[in-house]
Design an enzyme around this catalytic site. Structure first.
Site, PDB file in Angstrom:
ATOM      1  N   ASP A 297       0.853  -1.184   0.000  1.00  0.00           N
ATOM      2  CA  ASP A 297       0.000   0.000   0.000  1.00  0.00           C
ATOM      3  C   ASP A 297       0.890   1.235   0.000  1.00  0.00           C
ATOM      4  OD1 ASP A 297      -2.273  -1.537   0.052  1.00  0.00           O
ATOM      5  OD2 ASP A 297      -2.506  -1.435   2.230  1.00  0.00           O
TER       6      ASP A 297
ATOM      7  N   ASP B 152      -7.017  -1.817  -4.299  1.00  0.00           N
ATOM      8  CA  ASP B 152      -8.057  -1.558  -3.301  1.00  0.00           C
ATOM      9  C   ASP B 152      -9.194  -0.730  -3.898  1.00  0.00           C
ATOM     10  OD1 ASP B 152      -6.472  -2.882  -1.484  1.00  0.00           O
ATOM     11  OD2 ASP B 152      -5.612  -1.062  -0.637  1.00  0.00           O
TER      12      ASP B 152
END
Length: 210
Positions: A162, A181
């Protein structure tokens, strides 16, 4: 000796009346055109789902390669792009969104991989068997592409990479996310909120897989 001529027989008035007219033959009815279902046939349009999934997967992996191997964000941890609105903040997520179910145990990693793969297979089979419309097929492609992108991270790095962070003036968002995501979230929302006419069994559940 000639015989006398016979007088003509009198016919009754009823005999002189014409009989009822024969009924006119009815024109044959035109056959009704069969109703055409505007929805695509089961299995049609899966190429669209595959293209969307492949596009999301390529974009997600390309950006992760850029961030981790070229910008070395895993070492410097933070790069300000448009502070505070958009920043790069490295975070290795071993759980689901926002670190849910995060654990350093290898078992958790493989459980999350298995769940993500199972969801991808379920969504693909459901779309292939249904008459879902374009919105559902695009949404399914988003979800599948994002889920596979995060599965690759778990296989390669042991955790999901991330790196996107969005904050506000005076408030620092502690969480990071990635393109996969966004695709998973958008795909799940699209499958849940799509028009009910696309398929009657749509709302049975399209969960988020990470």
């Amino acid at each position: 000796m000639a015989s006398e001529p016979k007088a003509p027989r009198k016919t009754s008035a009823a005999a002189e009346r014409p009989g009822p007219a024969a009924p006119k033959p009815k024109a044959p009815r035109k056959p009704r055109a069969p109703k055409v279902d505007p929805r695509p046939a089961p299995g049609a349009g899966m190429a669209l789902t595959a293209k969307v999934a492949a596009g999301i997967l390529l974009l997600d992996q390309a950006l992760k390669y850029l961030v981790v191997h070229i910008l070395n964000l895993d070492r410097i941890h933070a790069i300000d792009v448009i502070p505070p609105w958009l920043n790069l903040r490295m975070a290795w997520n071993q759980g689901m969104n926002f670190g849910l179910l995060a654990s350093e145990q290898n078992l958790t990693r493989w459980v999350l991989i298995a769940v993500a793969v199972a969801v991808c297979i379920w969504v693909w089979v459901w779309l292939a068997r249904s008459r879902a419309g374009v919105l559902a097929r695009v949404s399914g492609g988003l979800l599948i592409g994002g889920a596979i992108g995060n599965v690759i991270d778990r296989l390669v790095y042991g955790a999901v990479a991330d790196f996107l962070n969005m904050s506000l003036p005076g408030w620092q968002n502690p969480y990071s996310f990635n393109v996969a995501d966004i695709a998973i979230f958008a795909g799940a929302i699209g499958l849940v909120l799509m028009p009910s006419g696309d398929d009657d069994n749509t709302r049975d559940g399209a969960g988020k897989a990470r």
